[in-house]
Design a protein around this motif. Structure first.
Motif, PDB file in Angstrom:
ATOM      1  N   UNK A   1       0.792  -1.407   0.024  1.00  0.00           N
ATOM      2  CA  UNK A   1      -0.076  -0.081  -0.144  1.00  0.00           C
ATOM      3  C   UNK A   1       0.809   1.333   0.064  1.00  0.00           C
ATOM      4  N   UNK A   2       0.303   2.501  -0.714  1.00  0.00           N
ATOM      5  CA  UNK A   2       1.178   3.630  -0.716  1.00  0.00           C
ATOM      6  C   UNK A   2       1.142   4.210   1.003  1.00  0.00           C
ATOM      7  N   UNK A   3       2.365   4.630   1.285  1.00  0.00           N
ATOM      8  CA  UNK A   3       2.169   5.165   2.704  1.00  0.00           C
ATOM      9  C   UNK A   3       1.601   6.482   2.635  1.00  0.00           C
TER      10      UNK A   3
ATOM     11  N   UNK B   1      -3.307   3.314  -1.486  1.00  0.00           N
ATOM     12  CA  UNK B   1      -3.806   2.502  -2.752  1.00  0.00           C
ATOM     13  C   UNK B   1      -2.677   1.472  -2.956  1.00  0.00           C
ATOM     14  N   UNK B   2      -3.080   0.381  -3.555  1.00  0.00           N
ATOM     15  CA  UNK B   2      -2.100  -0.689  -4.049  1.00  0.00           C
ATOM     16  C   UNK B   2      -0.899   0.059  -5.091  1.00  0.00           C
ATOM     17  N   UNK B   3       0.118  -0.229  -4.652  1.00  0.00           N
ATOM     18  CA  UNK B   3       1.251   0.298  -5.687  1.00  0.00           C
ATOM     19  C   UNK B   3       1.715  -0.899  -6.699  1.00  0.00           C
ATOM     20  N   UNK B   4       1.904  -0.247  -7.883  1.00  0.00           N
ATOM     21  CA  UNK B   4       2.170  -1.397  -8.947  1.00  0.00           C
ATOM     22  C   UNK B   4       3.945  -1.442  -8.838  1.00  0.00           C
ATOM     23  N   UNK B   5       4.401  -2.659  -8.987  1.00  0.00           N
ATOM     24  CA  UNK B   5       5.674  -3.138  -8.799  1.00  0.00           C
ATOM     25  C   UNK B   5       6.134  -3.015 -10.171  1.00  0.00           C
ATOM     26  N   UNK B   6       7.262  -2.058 -10.632  1.00  0.00           N
ATOM     27  CA  UNK B   6       7.533  -2.036 -12.043  1.00  0.00           C
ATOM     28  C   UNK B   6       9.307  -1.907 -11.997  1.00  0.00           C
ATOM     29  N   UNK B   7       9.937  -2.725 -12.329  1.00  0.00           N
ATOM     30  CA  UNK B   7      11.150  -3.043 -12.190  1.00  0.00           C
ATOM     31  C   UNK B   7      11.815  -2.942 -11.126  1.00  0.00           C
ATOM     32  N   UNK B   8      12.210  -1.818 -10.583  1.00  0.00           N
ATOM     33  CA  UNK B   8      12.878  -1.460  -9.344  1.00  0.00           C
ATOM     34  C   UNK B   8      12.104  -0.509  -8.365  1.00  0.00           C
TER      35      UNK B   8
ATOM     36  N   UNK C   1       8.449   1.001  -6.668  1.00  0.00           N
ATOM     37  CA  UNK C   1       6.939   1.109  -6.567  1.00  0.00           C
ATOM     38  C   UNK C   1       6.228   2.124  -6.976  1.00  0.00           C
ATOM     39  N   UNK C   2       4.958   2.157  -7.895  1.00  0.00           N
ATOM     40  CA  UNK C   2       4.441   3.376  -8.185  1.00  0.00           C
ATOM     41  C   UNK C   2       3.021   3.491  -7.634  1.00  0.00           C
ATOM     42  N   UNK C   3       2.653   4.506  -7.175  1.00  0.00           N
ATOM     43  CA  UNK C   3       1.214   4.651  -6.625  1.00  0.00           C
ATOM     44  C   UNK C   3       0.462   5.436  -7.969  1.00  0.00           C
ATOM     45  N   UNK C   4      -0.656   4.941  -8.034  1.00  0.00           N
ATOM     46  CA  UNK C   4      -1.569   5.303  -9.131  1.00  0.00           C
ATOM     47  C   UNK C   4      -1.586   6.665  -8.953  1.00  0.00           C
TER      48      UNK C   4
ATOM     49  N   UNK D   1       6.985   6.031  -5.513  1.00  0.00           N
ATOM     50  CA  UNK D   1       7.100   6.188  -4.183  1.00  0.00           C
ATOM     51  C   UNK D   1       8.262   5.884  -3.579  1.00  0.00           C
ATOM     52  N   UNK D   2       8.727   4.426  -4.081  1.00  0.00           N
ATOM     53  CA  UNK D   2       9.979   3.935  -3.545  1.00  0.00           C
ATOM     54  C   UNK D   2      10.729   3.318  -4.997  1.00  0.00           C
TER      55      UNK D   2
END
Length: 46
Positions: free
Chosen positions: A15-17, A21-28, A30-33, A38-39
């Motif tokens: 979850x986005x801190x 929202x559930x974040x997507x893991x793309x390569x390296x 974590x992307x919040x919609x 974010x990380x």
């Protein structure tokens, strides 16, 4: 569209801190919609 075609490794992730929202893991990353990246790999605290 499958995950391979969209370039996304997984959709339901941590979850986005900021908003929860559930974040997507793309390569390296974590992307919040809502907030974008974010990380990433350089963040050693997560």
């Amino acid at each position: 569209m499958s995950d391979e075609q969209s370039g996304t490794e997984s959709v339901a992730g941590r979850p986005c801190p900021l908003c929860g929202a559930a974040m997507a893991h793309r390569h390296c990353k974590y992307v919040c919609p809502e907030h974008g990246v974010v990380y990433d790999c350089s963040d050693t605290f997560w």
